[in-house]
Design a protein around this motif. Structure first.
Motif, mmCIF file in Angstrom:
data_model
loop_
_atom_site.group_PDB
_atom_site.id
_atom_site.type_symbol
_atom_site.label_atom_id
_atom_site.label_comp_id
_atom_site.label_asym_id
_atom_site.label_seq_id
_atom_site.Cartn_x
_atom_site.Cartn_y
_atom_site.Cartn_z
ATOM 1 N N SER A 316 0.833 -1.204 0.000
ATOM 2 C CA SER A 316 0.000 0.000 0.000
ATOM 3 C C SER A 316 0.869 1.256 0.000
ATOM 4 O O SER A 316 0.599 2.218 -0.716
ATOM 5 N N ARG A 319 2.402 1.726 -3.366
ATOM 6 C CA ARG A 319 1.427 2.088 -4.400
ATOM 7 C C ARG A 319 1.139 3.594 -4.393
ATOM 8 O O ARG A 319 0.707 4.149 -5.395
ATOM 9 N N SER A 320 1.370 4.258 -3.255
ATOM 10 C CA SER A 320 1.132 5.702 -3.226
ATOM 11 C C SER A 320 2.391 6.481 -3.609
ATOM 12 O O SER A 320 2.428 7.698 -3.533
ATOM 13 N N ASP A 321 3.425 5.787 -4.076
ATOM 14 C CA ASP A 321 4.626 6.446 -4.594
ATOM 15 C C ASP A 321 4.249 7.236 -5.860
ATOM 16 O O ASP A 321 3.395 6.815 -6.642
ATOM 17 N N LYS A 322 4.908 8.397 -6.051
ATOM 18 C CA LYS A 322 4.584 9.229 -7.218
ATOM 19 C C LYS A 322 4.831 8.525 -8.543
ATOM 20 O O LYS A 322 4.255 8.876 -9.559
ATOM 21 N N ALA A 324 4.146 5.468 -9.259
ATOM 22 C CA ALA A 324 3.125 4.480 -9.582
ATOM 23 C C ALA A 324 2.223 5.008 -10.700
ATOM 24 O O ALA A 324 1.954 6.202 -10.788
ATOM 25 N N GLY A 327 -2.089 2.559 -10.279
ATOM 26 C CA GLY A 327 -2.044 1.596 -9.192
ATOM 27 C C GLY A 327 -0.925 0.565 -9.314
ATOM 28 O O GLY A 327 -0.740 -0.259 -8.429
#
Lengths: 359, 359
Positions: A316, A319-322, A324, A327
């Motif tokens: 999770s 997945r919130s990495d820039k 990505a 998703g």
């Protein structure tokens, strides 16, 4: 003199690398600057503020100093706003120049303030940590954190000069040297196998702050970074390889809470995880993974990551990495030492790496 | 079709001007967009949200709508942050596209959010006020206000397209039509004496919303603005002439408190004060000042400014204008109708103009 030039679509700027450079940074102040604002933190100000003010005083321009609270946890909009309050309170105009005196947090915030104050004014980077000297002060990435993610709010905005004084590293805590060396090693892994071998050979000497070795490491790192940034300022392609180890590293920082591990420590550990994932995904030889582990250890960075709340939380966070897209987590991977590519990875492989290294 | 092209160093983008354009804005969505975020306010959303959502749904991409509170007093960091909260909450990536649906406040805030979300994503301007259609949606000026000054925090950041539907003006309050016409008249005063005469001739028809007259006024205004922005994106020279009337206008807005007068109303009044100052400073003929007064009145804008706390407060407010340099207030002045120049003015002349018009 060991100047490095960075070329971008908006113009070129120099990186000056010298012992004692702090006392000569007035040379980089533009003649039409209306005022100079030193943005720093209490620790750095105590160590280097007077030297910088003495140098800037030679320009005859008004100089003020603003101290921001120290630490990644203050890299937010509220702290950024202190810069605007200071400058607007003094009615400083568009010809004011910000001097970012400090490590990555100061450089990122002061640079972002310059990017958006009156829609953009000039700024000079004066990095005082090894990590900032070899990485964050070069290339124009500026940002603050958001509660939902690190560096989520920012701009690509280049300084007019980067001023690196190698003598400032003498006062740096050991952990910060290790953290900076992680980014140095990274350049070898993604761009130059011979330089990685040089890092491996000299890891102990670098960690012991041998001045000649550090000067070489800084100059070579700036050259590597300048080359990548000149080819791809806005990270539409090549520049993404600079994020080797960062997808894992950002998850560590976010999962533990910013400030627990230094950014460079998280990246150092992330280099090893990226190498292990490269073995599973691209067939990087196992002995190269071992070499990475031994160098990460030799420079003083952790070789095991925190478990956090398990693989699900890791996924999770990543997945919130820039980087990505839709998703899908993007990783920088090494087909061999000295080469890097960006791509997705099978989640089973990622989980296997986490089970081995995040303990 | 009445497309206008804006050229900037970062690339070109089109302004589409058509009756009914709202229903076709899907044509401007890039194929690789990952998601679409409509940023609007409750009033505009009620009027046009469904039409825009129906058009965007044709792309097959996920569409969400975020309503921001309506009004200049909400054009601040706190409101801007609602956009980041929304997008980060949805884990939207760098390929997300913001659709700014509203007037100048929405366009400035949504554009600035696009400029700094993950260091910059794409956005589309869909201006729904006359002022936004003829001025603020074109040219890439984005910003939020700071307690110490209007538009002090922002960026030059261009949209990928501007979508102007002339039919949306039917629902606009009369005051907003007058406010928008002030910017239309401005283009004549700074760039084209014949167009100023055209505005004078058709002032009543424009104010009465004659569709053909308004369409012509919008297209010509976008052409003027595109020409200036293409020559000088970052306001290093020519672009400053677009601020005719704005130094006085900003002082009115700041002095009364944002939201009391519409921006365009303050600019309309400011055009007259700038003309009066041009008479004293550059010898603009008195009959031209009278023409400006009669046109400002005919389009429904105030011809007298508020007194505020007197000349001292006026001066202080104007000195904090972004165009001020080293404390010297910069005015846009007209040597003759259709020409503009930027310069300082004798404070006695400024005081005389204020004594005459700010009552």
């Amino acid at each position: 003199m060991n100047d490095v030039l960075v070329s971008t679509p908006g113009g070129d700027y120099p990186i000056h690398i010298e012992a004692g450079r702090l006392t000569r940074i007035d040379e980089s102040v533009p003649p039409n600057a209306s005022a100079l604002v030193i943005v720093t933190n209490p620790t750095v100000n105590r160590l280097f503020g007077d030297a910088v003010r003495a140098a800037l005083a030679k320009t005859g321009k008004p100089v003020t100093t603003l101290e921001l609270p120290d630490g990644e946890q203050y890299k937010d909009w509220q702290t950024l706003n202190l810069i605007f309050d200071h400058m607007l309170g003094l009615q400083l105009d568009r010809r004011a120049v910000i001097v970012a005196l400090g490590g990555g947090v100061i450089g990122d915030m002061a640079g972002f303030a310059a990017a958006v104050y009156m829609r953009g004014i000039r700024f000079i980077q004066v990095p005082t940590t090894l990590l900032a000297q070899v990485d964050s002060s070069v290339g124009g990435k500026t940002a603050v954190n958001h509660p939902l993610g690190k560096n989520m709010i920012g701009a690509f905005y280049q300084p007019i000069a980067v001023e690196i004084d190698t003598t400032v590293l003498n006062t740096l805590p050991d952990r910060e040297i290790s953290a900076g060396l992680a980014e140095v090693v990274k350049y070898g892994l993604i761009m130059d196998a011979a330089f990685f071998t040089w890092c491996q050979t000299h890891a102990e000497g670098l960690r012991a702050r041998d001045p000649d070795l550090l000067a070489t490491a800084i100059r070579r790192s700036c050259e590597f970074k300048a080359k990548v940034v000149s080819a791809d300022e806005r990270e539409s392609g090549l520049r993404a390889i600079l994020n080797l180890g960062h997808t894992f590293g950002h998850a560590i920082e976010a999962g533990l809470g910013y400030g627990q591990w230094l950014h460079g420590e998280a990246v150092g550990c992330g280099l090893l995880l990226a190498a292990a994932l490269s073995e599973r995904t691209l067939g990087l030889p196992a002995e190269d993974v071992q070499r990475v582990e031994s160098v990460v250890k030799a420079i003083g960075c952790p070789t095991r990551a925190p478990k956090l709340l398990g693989v699900d939380q890791w996924m999770s966070l990543m997945r919130s990495d820039k980087k990505a897209e839709a998703g899908e987590i993007k990783f920088v991977l090494m087909p061999e030492v000295g080469q890097a590519t960006v791509g997705a990875a099978d989640s089973k492989d990622v989980a296997a790496v986490l089970n081995e290294y995040a303990v």
